[in-house]
Design a protein around this motif. Structure first.
Motif, PDB file in Angstrom:
ATOM      1  N   GLU A   1      32.259  37.769  45.179  1.00 33.97           N
ATOM      2  CA  GLU A   1      30.794  37.761  45.258  1.00 33.97           C
ATOM      3  C   GLU A   1      30.210  36.498  44.636  1.00 33.97           C
ATOM      4  OE1 GLU A   1      29.504  41.442  43.494  1.00 33.97           O
ATOM      5  OE2 GLU A   1      30.443  42.631  45.078  1.00 33.97           O
ATOM      6  N   LYS A   2      30.814  35.999  43.561  1.00 27.05           N
ATOM      7  CA  LYS A   2      30.328  34.773  42.923  1.00 27.05           C
ATOM      8  C   LYS A   2      30.501  33.566  43.841  1.00 27.05           C
ATOM      9  CE  LYS A   2      31.085  36.031  38.121  1.00 27.05           C
ATOM     10  NZ  LYS A   2      31.913  35.791  36.926  1.00 27.05           N
ATOM     11  N   ARG A   3      31.531  33.600  44.670  1.00 29.86           N
ATOM     12  CA  ARG A   3      31.788  32.487  45.574  1.00 29.86           C
ATOM     13  C   ARG A   3      30.845  32.481  46.760  1.00 29.86           C
ATOM     14  NH1 ARG A   3      38.358  32.866  45.548  1.00 29.86           N
ATOM     15  NH2 ARG A   3      38.626  32.044  43.442  1.00 29.86           N
ATOM     16  N   GLY A   4      30.140  33.571  46.981  1.00 29.35           N
ATOM     17  CA  GLY A   4      29.161  33.619  48.048  1.00 29.35           C
ATOM     18  C   GLY A   4      29.724  33.962  49.414  1.00 29.35           C
ATOM     19  N   TYR A   5      30.903  34.549  49.459  1.00 33.49           N
ATOM     20  CA  TYR A   5      31.459  34.943  50.750  1.00 33.49           C
ATOM     21  C   TYR A   5      30.655  36.099  51.326  1.00 33.49           C
ATOM     22  CZ  TYR A   5      35.609  32.173  49.707  1.00 33.49           C
ATOM     23  OH  TYR A   5      36.461  31.153  49.419  1.00 33.49           O
ATOM     24  N   THR A   6      30.566  36.113  52.627  1.00 37.16           N
ATOM     25  CA  THR A   6      29.880  37.214  53.293  1.00 37.16           C
ATOM     26  C   THR A   6      30.882  37.973  54.142  1.00 37.16           C
ATOM     27  OG1 THR A   6      29.301  35.787  55.154  1.00 37.16           O
ATOM     28  CG2 THR A   6      27.676  35.999  53.386  1.00 37.16           C
TER      29      THR A   6
ATOM     30  N   ALA B   1      40.239  48.476  38.098  1.00 35.89           N
ATOM     31  CA  ALA B   1      39.722  47.388  37.261  1.00 35.89           C
ATOM     32  C   ALA B   1      40.016  46.029  37.880  1.00 35.89           C
ATOM     33  CB  ALA B   1      40.319  47.482  35.858  1.00 35.89           C
ATOM     34  N   VAL B   2      41.229  45.834  38.370  1.00 37.23           N
ATOM     35  CA  VAL B   2      41.591  44.561  38.999  1.00 37.23           C
ATOM     36  C   VAL B   2      40.815  44.369  40.299  1.00 37.23           C
ATOM     37  CG1 VAL B   2      43.501  43.297  40.073  1.00 37.23           C
ATOM     38  CG2 VAL B   2      43.857  44.456  37.896  1.00 37.23           C
ATOM     39  N   THR B   3      40.655  45.424  41.061  1.00 47.50           N
ATOM     40  CA  THR B   3      39.884  45.339  42.304  1.00 47.50           C
ATOM     41  C   THR B   3      38.439  44.962  42.009  1.00 47.50           C
ATOM     42  OG1 THR B   3      41.314  46.964  43.357  1.00 47.50           O
ATOM     43  CG2 THR B   3      39.168  46.609  44.370  1.00 47.50           C
ATOM     44  N   ALA B   4      37.861  45.553  40.969  1.00 48.31           N
ATOM     45  CA  ALA B   4      36.485  45.220  40.591  1.00 48.31           C
ATOM     46  C   ALA B   4      36.377  43.745  40.197  1.00 48.31           C
ATOM     47  CB  ALA B   4      36.032  46.112  39.438  1.00 48.31           C
ATOM     48  N   ALA B   5      37.342  43.252  39.427  1.00 46.72           N
ATOM     49  CA  ALA B   5      37.330  41.847  39.037  1.00 46.72           C
ATOM     50  C   ALA B   5      37.442  40.950  40.267  1.00 46.72           C
ATOM     51  CB  ALA B   5      38.469  41.567  38.059  1.00 46.72           C
ATOM     52  N   ASN B   6      38.292  41.329  41.214  1.00 45.01           N
ATOM     53  CA  ASN B   6      38.433  40.551  42.440  1.00 45.01           C
ATOM     54  C   ASN B   6      37.139  40.557  43.252  1.00 45.01           C
ATOM     55  OD1 ASN B   6      41.070  39.952  41.811  1.00 45.01           O
ATOM     56  ND2 ASN B   6      41.926  41.566  43.090  1.00 45.01           N
ATOM     57  N   HIS B   7      36.493  41.708  43.362  1.00 45.03           N
ATOM     58  CA  HIS B   7      35.230  41.795  44.102  1.00 45.03           C
ATOM     59  C   HIS B   7      34.172  40.902  43.468  1.00 45.03           C
ATOM     60  CE1 HIS B   7      35.846  45.891  46.322  1.00 45.03           C
ATOM     61  NE2 HIS B   7      36.864  45.066  46.489  1.00 45.03           N
TER      62      HIS B   7
END
Length: 86
Positions: free
Chosen positions: A69-74, A59-65
């Protein structure tokens, strides 16, 4: 001696009767916001017991992902210095 053996058997049996919640994947938690939030809240409420559980980690890993993703990192390919930076 017989009473001790019986007590140990009962304790072992009860220890095996824990909560059997299914382990959800990171991708599942990414798509189920309510369950992710609930699980993270449970993990924060009892970190000593639940923090290392697979569902808390997922759950924490999903929140971190989702945050990343919202920040737009590639994702970038790793650089291997031994191969001349290829």
């Amino acid at each position: 001696m017989k009473k001790l053996f019986i007590a140990l058997c009962v304790a072992a049996f009860l220890a095996g009767c824990g909560e059997n919640t299914p382990v959800q994947t990171v991708d599942w938690y990414k798509t189920h916001e309510a369950e992710r939030s609930t699980m993270i809240a449970k993990c924060k409420a009892n970190p000593g017991e639940l923090n290392a559980s697979p569902n808390c980690i997922n759950a924490v890993t999903a929140a971190n992902h989702l945050t990343v993703e919202k920040r737009g990192y590639t994702k970038h390919a790793p650089i291997n210095a031994l191969e001349g930076g290829k």
